[in-house]
Design a protein around this motif. Structure first.
Motif, mmCIF file in Angstrom:
data_model
loop_
_atom_site.group_PDB
_atom_site.id
_atom_site.type_symbol
_atom_site.label_atom_id
_atom_site.label_comp_id
_atom_site.label_asym_id
_atom_site.label_seq_id
_atom_site.Cartn_x
_atom_site.Cartn_y
_atom_site.Cartn_z
ATOM 1 N N VAL A 1 44.565 25.916 46.343
ATOM 2 C CA VAL A 1 43.464 26.830 46.058
ATOM 3 C C VAL A 1 43.716 28.089 46.877
ATOM 4 C CG1 VAL A 1 40.971 27.164 46.044
ATOM 5 C CG2 VAL A 1 41.912 24.868 45.735
ATOM 6 N N MET B 1 37.569 27.827 42.572
ATOM 7 C CA MET B 1 38.176 26.692 41.880
ATOM 8 C C MET B 1 37.088 25.711 41.461
ATOM 9 S SD MET B 1 40.784 24.940 40.756
ATOM 10 C CE MET B 1 42.302 25.536 41.555
ATOM 11 N N VAL C 1 35.155 25.846 46.218
ATOM 12 C CA VAL C 1 35.473 24.693 45.374
ATOM 13 C C VAL C 1 34.148 24.153 44.849
ATOM 14 C CG1 VAL C 1 36.556 22.428 45.198
ATOM 15 C CG2 VAL C 1 37.522 24.152 46.738
#
Length: 454
Positions: free
Chosen positions: A27, A33, A189
């Motif tokens: 990432v 992400m 994330v």
């Protein structure tokens, strides 16, 4: 700020339940992400390992150039937002947002000023002095987000933060989360099972199943150029048509896809024709989204299918037709899904280390990585296995063998009538029996990307 690198990370519970299977993922710094997949696929477990709430059984976790595998959660510079917000009920919204700053010893006046500024960005400044029980679900989630980012973490983790909200509130807050992440440029994330959230928020999407990665790419790549049949089936409404076919190659090396009662021919210049020309008789899975078909006036030509129109549904912005073509349809949830047999579950001795042979259909499973991890991790993974439940079905078919396609409001088609469909072969995805594209998909690594947000 910092990027994240997962190197063959695995998680085993109670020495026998494999939740995450050798995941490797990068990432980029500042990237948004999204981990996307069905319930139980391991995405939340992976997020909790990044946060330090779950111990990594094997593999390595890096934040930038720092090995973070053994770091305590408080030393990781990570902020986590849970599904339910998890606010302190006896503290006001302002006090909830200020709490991390107060714990860090920051001046109360300065902390209050930061909380107020962040509340304006999140549009909850009018509710700062109210207790959580008096706030709406969207307001509570905004407070939770504010509390998480007030200390400017290096990494921002979100575990399905919108799943408990109604549709209107989800849309509104989704837009604000995307705008906030772009403004702060923090590595994020985000876990979800909602494909709309994934497609609208992500810089890149990681599609997961059974603890493994199926595909990683930009929203456009994962949707329009999927690497596996499962990824193709998980994204898209209506769901992609996956048709069972056999490759037929003529004496002149012309390639056609035989669906049994009918077939379509690939153009000679199609790259997939070159790949399949030496695989006469091979079984493949042909994927086509609903807009790859166009009703034709009559039959004929190498790129057409015919069938009976079974039903038409009005979906507000489109009409969806269901056509019986006598083609075996494949369920993407079952393609490539293999459970190890009883014999495969037996622990075997190899190079002095006891382990379980684990069937990994993608060739990237835990058993292929045991030689790359340390002795201690090997010993712990030696107990990895699956509970002795029933085998997966061996025939991945739907109950109805219908093609699903979009049609215009003035098409004039009526249920029960004969339908001829022109097929745009350039929009077909062809997978092998294990669900992987026959023309292998390659993706650029984060370092190769421009780094600009959409």
């Amino acid at each position: 700020m910092a990027g994240i690198r997962l190197d063959a990370v695995s998680k085993v519970y109670d020495g026998k339940y494999l939740a995450v299977d050798g995941v490797s993922l990068d990432v980029a710094d500042g990237e948004f992400m999204v981990l996307l997949g069905p319930s139980g696929c391991g995405k939340t477990t992976l997020l909790r390992m990044i946060a330090g709430l779950e111990e990594v059984t094997a593999g390595e976790l890096w934040f930038g150039r720092t090995l973070a595998t053994g770091l305590a959660p408080k030393d990781r510079g990570v902020a986590l937002v849970f599904q339910n917000g998890a606010l302190y009920p006896n503290r006001t919204a302002r006090e909830n947002i200020m709490f991390p700053l107060r714990m860090a010893g920051e001046d109360p006046a300065a902390a209050s000023e930061k909380a107020a500024g962040l509340a304006r960005i999140l549009r909850i400044d009018a509710a700062l002095d109210r207790l959580p029980r008096t706030l709406s679900g969207g307001q509570r989630q905004r407070v939770a987000i504010g509390r998480a980012i007030v200390r400017r973490p290096k990494i921002f983790l979100m575990d399905e933060p919108l799943s408990n909200l109604d549709a209107t509130m989800r849309t509104e807050l989704r837009q604000e989360i995307g705008a906030m992440a772009r403004d702060l440029k923090v590595t994020t994330v985000y876990v979800t099972h909602d494909q709309v959230e994934a497609l609208t928020l992500a810089d890149r999407i990681t599609v997961m199943r059974d603890g493994r990665i199926e595909d990683v790419g930009t929203p456009d790549q994962v949707f329009n150029d999927p690497a596996t049949a499962f990824a193709a089936g998980f994204l898209g409404t209506p769901r992609i048509n996956l048709m069972s076919a056999t490759v037929r190659v003529t004496a002149h090396h012309r390639v056609s896809l035989d669906f049994g009662a009918q077939a379509i021919q690939l153009p000679p210049i199609d790259r997939r024709s070159l790949i399949l020309s030496s695989h006469d008789g091979a079984k493949v899975i042909v994927g086509a989204r609903s807009d790859a078909f166009t009703p034709a006036a009559d039959s004929g030509g190498p790129g057409q299918l015919s069938g009976r129109l079974r039903a038409i549904e009005f979906h507000g912005h489109q009409w969806v037709a269901f056509v019986e073509c006598g083609i075996e349809m494949v369920n993407p949830d079952l393609v490539g899904l293999q459970r190890p047999s009883q014999a495969a579950r037996r622990r075997i001795a190899l190079d002095g280390t006891t382990r379980t042979r684990h069937a990994a259909p993608h060739g990237s499973g835990l058993s292929t990585r045991l030689s790359t991890i340390g002795t201690k991790a090997k010993a712990r993974l030696g107990m990895a296995g699956l509970p002795p439940d029933a085998e997966a079905p061996t025939t991945p078919t739907h109950r109805r063998a219908d093609l699903v396609l979009e049609i215009g409001a003035g098409s004039g088609l009526e249920p029960g009538g004969k339908v001829h469909l022109a097929v745009d072969t350039s929009r077909l995805h062809i997978f092998d029996e294990s669900g992987h594209r026959v023309d292998r998909v390659t993706r650029a690594q984060p370092a190769e990307r421009s780094g600009t947000r959409r």
